[in-house]
Design an enzyme around this catalytic site. Structure first.
Site, mmCIF file in Angstrom:
data_model
loop_
_atom_site.group_PDB
_atom_site.id
_atom_site.type_symbol
_atom_site.label_atom_id
_atom_site.label_comp_id
_atom_site.label_asym_id
_atom_site.label_seq_id
_atom_site.Cartn_x
_atom_site.Cartn_y
_atom_site.Cartn_z
ATOM 1 N N SER A 39 -12.327 -9.895 29.931
ATOM 2 C CA SER A 39 -12.725 -11.266 29.576
ATOM 3 C C SER A 39 -13.415 -11.358 28.216
ATOM 4 O O SER A 39 -13.109 -12.271 27.434
ATOM 5 C CB SER A 39 -13.626 -11.854 30.662
ATOM 6 O OG SER A 39 -12.910 -12.070 31.851
ATOM 7 N N LYS A 88 -20.979 -13.376 43.193
ATOM 8 C CA LYS A 88 -20.457 -14.732 43.334
ATOM 9 C C LYS A 88 -21.146 -15.533 44.441
ATOM 10 O O LYS A 88 -21.213 -16.756 44.367
ATOM 11 C CB LYS A 88 -18.950 -14.693 43.587
ATOM 12 C CG LYS A 88 -18.134 -14.200 42.404
ATOM 13 C CD LYS A 88 -16.651 -14.318 42.676
ATOM 14 C CE LYS A 88 -15.844 -13.899 41.453
ATOM 15 N NZ LYS A 88 -14.394 -14.137 41.638
ATOM 16 N N ASN A 109 -17.969 -18.811 40.382
ATOM 17 C CA ASN A 109 -17.552 -17.835 39.375
ATOM 18 C C ASN A 109 -17.806 -18.342 37.961
ATOM 19 O O ASN A 109 -17.535 -17.635 36.993
ATOM 20 C CB ASN A 109 -16.074 -17.469 39.546
ATOM 21 C CG ASN A 109 -15.141 -18.581 39.096
ATOM 22 O OD1 ASN A 109 -15.478 -19.765 39.188
ATOM 23 N ND2 ASN A 109 -13.968 -18.207 38.602
ATOM 24 N N ASP A 124 -11.922 -20.107 40.654
ATOM 25 C CA ASP A 124 -10.975 -19.166 41.256
ATOM 26 C C ASP A 124 -9.911 -19.918 42.047
ATOM 27 O O ASP A 124 -8.717 -19.626 41.953
ATOM 28 C CB ASP A 124 -11.696 -18.199 42.207
ATOM 29 C CG ASP A 124 -12.428 -17.085 41.489
ATOM 30 O OD1 ASP A 124 -12.017 -16.742 40.360
ATOM 31 O OD2 ASP A 124 -13.400 -16.562 42.049
ATOM 32 N N ALA A 149 -13.096 -9.782 52.084
ATOM 33 C CA ALA A 149 -13.823 -10.891 52.698
ATOM 34 C C ALA A 149 -15.030 -11.299 51.864
ATOM 35 O O ALA A 149 -16.030 -11.771 52.390
ATOM 36 C CB ALA A 149 -14.253 -10.512 54.121
ATOM 37 N N GLY A 150 -14.922 -11.099 50.559
ATOM 38 C CA GLY A 150 -16.007 -11.466 49.657
ATOM 39 C C GLY A 150 -15.826 -12.865 49.101
ATOM 40 O O GLY A 150 -15.085 -13.694 49.646
ATOM 41 N N GLY A 151 -16.507 -13.127 47.974
ATOM 42 C CA GLY A 151 -16.475 -14.452 47.372
ATOM 43 C C GLY A 151 -15.094 -14.900 46.944
ATOM 44 O O GLY A 151 -14.711 -16.059 47.152
ATOM 45 N N TYR A 245 -6.733 -7.620 36.833
ATOM 46 C CA TYR A 245 -5.996 -8.045 35.642
ATOM 47 C C TYR A 245 -4.708 -7.265 35.361
ATOM 48 O O TYR A 245 -3.803 -7.780 34.743
ATOM 49 C CB TYR A 245 -6.876 -7.899 34.396
ATOM 50 C CG TYR A 245 -7.986 -8.908 34.271
ATOM 51 C CD1 TYR A 245 -7.719 -10.238 33.993
ATOM 52 C CD2 TYR A 245 -9.313 -8.523 34.407
ATOM 53 C CE1 TYR A 245 -8.736 -11.156 33.863
ATOM 54 C CE2 TYR A 245 -10.344 -9.433 34.278
ATOM 55 C CZ TYR A 245 -10.047 -10.757 34.006
ATOM 56 O OH TYR A 245 -11.058 -11.660 33.876
#
Length: 264
Positions: A39, A88, A109, A124, A149-151, A245
């Site tokens: 990024s 997040k 995010n 996202d 199972a995260g953000g 990415y």
């Protein structure tokens, strides 16, 4: 005189006037780890091409310091940041305002800081749907496997259900975490959680249309596979997506089986 910065040709007088000086706006990204992120390169290159007096830098934040981040950003007059794993969700209590979709998802995010007010957003979800549409992929009435199972998993599950996906199969190593996520989203549609086991993945792959990896597995070359990737050949119509990415081992194996793939 023209010179090249980060692959972008710019006029020297542009640099004298804009880059960097006391009026340069600072943006960035926080996470841990953060060295893998492309990024900063992409965003700063975009600023250069658009002749915007701004830079974008990475900030590796230690877990114990997350409560201090927002006040630090305000003090330094940083205009905004992106948020990546593992912050997040845990960043939410420290924000001044949160967009409704981000509240529903339970993660952000993107944070915009204006007049000392930190506002959280989640891009996202809409960004993911846009990426699928650009590939002519509809999620309506589709069965979708989400690994993790995260953000990010929560954001994608939320938007997929809003876009009328038929079923979400949430697969995670820690079943309790997946069930907690299932409970928070089941009001939006059909979602069910499963433990990350080879025999379960093999069966789910046969009945699914899309498989999405939202975990960090694949960032490092020595990461072990999430499951037996040879199971991908069980469904020749499966679309395989990785939020990372670049071409991960998961995507590479999917391509070996001539499956459609999309990276982050």
């Amino acid at each position: 005189m023209k010179i090249k910065i980060m692959g972008t040709i710019v006029q020297n007088n542009f640099l004298d006037k804009f880059f960097p000086n006391g009026k340069t706006s600072v943006y960035g990204i926080i996470g841990n780890p953060i060295s893998h992120s492309v990024s900063p390169y992409m965003q700063t290159q975009a600023f250069l091409k658009l002749k915007i007096n701004a830079i974008y830098v990475p900030f590796e934040v230690q877990r114990g310091d997350i409560s201090q981040v927002i006040n630090s950003l305000k003090t330094l007059n940083i205009k905004g940041i992106n948020v990546t794993v593992p912050y997040k969700e845990v960043i939410l209590p420290y924000l001044d305002e949160i967009d409704q979709d981000a509240l529903n998802i339970g993660s952000v995010n993107t944070i915009k800081i204006e007049n000392k007010i930190a506002r959280g957003f989640n891009t996202d979800a809409p960004g993911f749907i846009l990426a699928l549409k650009e590939e002519n992929i509809s999620v309506k009435n589709k069965n979708v496997i989400i690994l993790g199972a995260g953000g990010t998993a929560k954001a994608l599950a939320y938007i997929l259900l809003k876009e009328k996906a038929k079923s979400i199969f949430l697969v995670n190593r820690t079943l309790e975490k997946a069930k907690k996520l299932e409970d928070s989203l089941k009001k939006y549609g059909n979602i069910k959680s499963y433990p990350l086991k080879n025999e379960i993945l093999k069966d789910l792959i046969k009945q699914s249309d899309i498989l999405i990896n939202t975990t960090s597995i694949g960032l490092k070359k020595d990461d072990p596979p999430l499951f037996n990737y040879n199971f991908l050949k069980e469904n020749k119509n499966l679309v395989v997506v990785d939020v990372i990415y670049f071409l991960t081992p998961l995507l590479k194996k999917a391509q070996e089986f001539s499956l459609k793939t999309i990276d982050g």
